[in-house]
Design a protein around this motif. Sequence first.
Motif, PDB file in Angstrom:
ATOM      1  N   ASP A   1       0.847  -1.186   0.000  1.00 40.28           N
ATOM      2  CA  ASP A   1       0.000   0.000   0.000  1.00 40.28           C
ATOM      3  C   ASP A   1       0.882   1.236   0.000  1.00 40.28           C
TER       4      ASP A   1
ATOM      5  N   SER B   1      -8.373  -0.324  -1.702  1.00 41.42           N
ATOM      6  CA  SER B   1      -9.290  -1.310  -1.118  1.00 41.42           C
ATOM      7  C   SER B   1      -9.332  -2.613  -1.933  1.00 41.42           C
ATOM      8  N   THR B   2      -8.486  -2.710  -2.935  1.00 44.60           N
ATOM      9  CA  THR B   2      -8.529  -3.882  -3.830  1.00 44.60           C
ATOM     10  C   THR B   2      -8.207  -5.183  -3.093  1.00 44.60           C
ATOM     11  N   ARG B   3      -8.987  -6.192  -3.410  1.00 41.72           N
ATOM     12  CA  ARG B   3      -8.751  -7.524  -2.858  1.00 41.72           C
ATOM     13  C   ARG B   3      -8.087  -8.333  -3.977  1.00 41.72           C
TER      14      ARG B   3
ATOM     15  N   ARG C   1      -2.826   0.613  -4.063  1.00 38.36           N
ATOM     16  CA  ARG C   1      -2.286  -0.680  -3.654  1.00 38.36           C
ATOM     17  C   ARG C   1      -1.615  -1.292  -4.894  1.00 38.36           C
TER      18      ARG C   1
ATOM     19  N   SER D   1      -6.952   0.604  -6.580  1.00 34.72           N
ATOM     20  CA  SER D   1      -7.353   1.376  -5.407  1.00 34.72           C
ATOM     21  C   SER D   1      -6.933   0.638  -4.135  1.00 34.72           C
TER      22      SER D   1
END
Lengths: 599, 599
Positions: free
Chosen positions: B120, B187-189, B172, B185
């Motif tokens: 991150d 919040s990406t998984r 990220r 972004s």
Amino acid sequence: MNIIEFEPVGRRGECPEDESLLDSARRLDVDIVRLCNGVGVCGRCKVQIVTGDVSPLSAKEKEFLTEKEIGRNYRLACLTRPLGNVKVHVPPESLTAPQRTQVEGLKLDVAPEPSFQSLDVELTPPTIEEQSADETNLLCALNRVDACALSFDLEALRRMPPLLRSENWRARAAIRGREIIAVESASTRWCGMAVDIGTTKIAVYLVDMESGKTLASRGLMNPQISHGEDVVSRIYAASRSAENAEKLQALLVESLNETLASLCAETGVDLRGVVDAVIVGNTAIHHLFLKLPVGQLGLAPYVPALRAAIDVKARDLGLEMAAGAYVHLLPNIAGYVGADHVAMILGTRLAEASGVTLAVDIGTNTEICLNNRGEMASVSCASGPAFEGAHIRHGMRAAPGAIEHLRLSGDRLTVQTIGGEPPVGICGSGLLDAAAQMRLNDVMDSSGKILPHSRVRVREDGMKEFVLVERPGKEDITISQKDIRALQLAKAAIRLGIRALAEGAGIAESEIDEVIIAGAFGTFIDVESAIAIGMLPPLQRERFRQVGNAAGTGARLALVSLGERRKTADMASRVRYIELAAISEFNQKFADASAMTEI
Amino acid sequence: MNIIEFEPVGRRGECPEDESLLDSARRLDVDIVRLCNGVGVCGRCKVQIVTGDVSPLSAKEKEFLTEKEIGRNYRLACLTRPLGNVKVHVPPESLTAPQRTQVEGLKLDVAPEPSFQSLDVELTPPTIEEQSADETNLLCALNRVDACALSFDLEALRRMPPLLRSENWRARAAIRGREIIAVESASTRWCGMAVDIGTTKIAVYLVDMESGKTLASRGLMNPQISHGEDVVSRIYAASRSAENAEKLQALLVESLNETLASLCAETGVDLRGVVDAVIVGNTAIHHLFLKLPVGQLGLAPYVPALRAAIDVKARDLGLEMAAGAYVHLLPNIAGYVGADHVAMILGTRLAEASGVTLAVDIGTNTEICLNNRGEMASVSCASGPAFEGAHIRHGMRAAPGAIEHLRLSGDRLTVQTIGGEPPVGICGSGLLDAAAQMRLNDVMDSSGKILPHSRVRVREDGMKEFVLVERPGKEDITISQKDIRALQLAKAAIRLGIRALAEGAGIAESEIDEVIIAGAFGTFIDVESAIAIGMLPPLQRERFRQVGNAAGTGARLALVSLGERRKTADMASRVRYIELAAISEFNQKFADASAMTEI
């Protein structure tokens, strides 16, 4: 043995003392006019001795040379012999075929050190007992200690099975680092492509990667022109829609694919053997070519998406080359000083210069770099397309029939056109000469205002114009006050850039030891004219060197040698970028730089 | 705490001694029928105790179990409690929803060790004074010692500038080795895709790369079936024209793109976060998927183009995943033993087995591997599509209404269909049961010849057939002599393979300590039936383990863990390939293996 060097075509070689400059030129493929075949009766082979000693001026030569020419060290090439190392300037009018392409540049002077290794292999055909996969079979045959660590480019692998069988299990492999990027027939000649993409013009070179020799080259127009003449309009177009960005990239790629295929056909090279490429262009062109976003380039703070060099698979860009070929793009310096500037620095050896050296790459955008005893800084000047003949009423590209040089003496004006054709317009170097001659003959004052003269008339709209060529039944070729203003803006931008660099380095312009003029246009300008209108500082003629397309030369150097390629990372980070728009007292300095006189 | 393991669904977990097997099953998501909600009155929750001690058989259970079932250790799950570690086989008829997809397999048991690093970052927005290129800016922010040695995937770079600006300079990054393959972004998984491409069916898994958890999975038909049911016909099609090869590849890619997008939508995962994939298939499928030439696979000596594992950019195959995502294909062993076999070996932990272990992956092509105390060898058997219901008169895929199991007692035949629907045809496991029941009830002799019986009739064309279901007004569901022959060929090929491996290892089949049955079809067969017709050797029931799609499990293991992925290179080179067609006395051995009886 003495060394002779011809400018601006960039040829050098040994010359015996008993050989005339004209014969040396012929031997080195410099095409000087020789109407009388070198017996001293036509007087067409005028050249200027830049440095070095030559045989004394003969009576015969005096018949053909004016006093001024003699003062400027002009000689007839057929009657002059070298007495030591000599540097000779061949004025455009003495060249048989005007060197009007953007591909001419210095010859390469490095030993090839390609980005890949070439290995010839002979495989053992598989049998039902030994069912070796083709890939395993090739790796075994490669006989490299790290064979098991090698990986295959997928497309290279796809081509391999039928090839091995049709070539009787013999092949030539190109291995880049640890990747096998091409497997082709054992007779393949590995080649590379160097490209300099200018805003207006493109230069493409096909290079033999083993010898480092340029096999063929081609100059062409940048097809993106249909989407805007300058980079700002193309940035706007590309950032407005993804389709535009797609189109702008596709135009370049199609153009390069066509050109490469044609150069290959011309030289008998197999396209499947073109394993490497180095491509340079300004930052916007670089981004458009990679289809990187350009929106942020057009808005303050004008940052590039990418500064570092990048290696990209040719197929990721749509380029048709060898199976797993890569394309290397040199690093950028800033939003408006791009990889072509880095290539120019490499191609001119500017970074290695010892004194104070200035390199000016004149184009639609002009980038200038000053190397002040090792401290390097660059500026970018929006010189605009005036030098390409755009936005000039009778302007035209440097094509046959373009007035490229002219002299005014009293009322008498003599013009020289490209190819000796009847005049149809005026190109950049002609425009520069015209302004200089107008200034020197007081047809224009130092503010750039056109003054009364027998060749000056007032148009119906009130605009003054200077008549170059009267063409009964056709529109006369003229230069208007508006044309002069366009030229003035362009030259002021360049001179301001030079001054800003000198000021930034804390030196006077007169301390500059050498001025390298790069770019196709720069090759053909009369430096005296450029000085006469204050575009270039009034230094001795010997301090100027016109080197042709140095960015193209730099691209070829980086293509041929990994060592050269590696140097560019250091260059890009070493050069300090000066934002011209942010210098103090910009307006006053711009006004000062606008004076149309020797300053 | 005791450990309970449920077969063939492959669930295991702790279980307290006071919990019934049925409750343990519910807790571990094994869906056993519980009509009476576990109070011992419906008798539907029959399970077989494979190993381990359980509470004594109760009187209530005896009411529901036949003597034979009691002899084979069948119990009611609701009335049985474990007394130690226990392994329980859940027969298909006791499962609420028939596990009829090919995605079921063992749970993963490795710690995630993804092929990339996730970092991150928070960048400093550029200013006119600090005009950092986005790329340089990100590298600085990454705070990795080797940041300057990192390279960017071009597509990742293309996406980055607008993303950084819309995400307020936070992001990220996924870094694979030294390449930045995705910047998304914060919040990406990050997810991955594991795929087992069978000749007939495909299993696709969407896996969370951080936890290693399978988020969703889907079974689908291989769309290449339109170009041939077996690999030989597809090899022929693809080698006949480039368009066919193109089409065969495109069919797979479209199918995977659709499935992945749908799995992402289902789980709320962003497709742009799917950064890695592991894909397995047999060698022909592997080559067709990579668009490698297959001509040489179809002709002696049947060599693959590629044996080693390969990493390919997803976009080079047309797969829509994260910007710079890679696809990893496991290594092949030989022309007819491919990456799916390697995945099966990985997924079953076969290479690590200590005794004599056999793994049989039953499909359109059946690959078998014997690990004889560390010495591994594999064969490939052309078992054909009979098990998929193809070329069987009333054959069908394992879909609702397919007869999946049946029992014959005298004239009385009871059938069980998938989903309890009215019978519409018979699938592979039903066919196997039918043949076994016919043999055990003397409706068929050991040569496979159908004998007279009240349910046997002779068709108009003279062909004998055994009636499974009479359907007034509709065509009866029958098994003909021809159907039996098709099954006989398939089972003979498999048994011959097992015998060839045992012979090659110098052991008797009875010395095999464990038989792992992999593959979707293998999960649902009644092992007793397979033994009864001589498809599998007559070993004790406890030595068999049905593990579901082990190739899919192996693909997931290799996706989740680089350590697992690395193991496969060793496996692929360790396994000796035995060419079944080249064994001595092939014809005699094939005839021996054809006997339709316990052998």
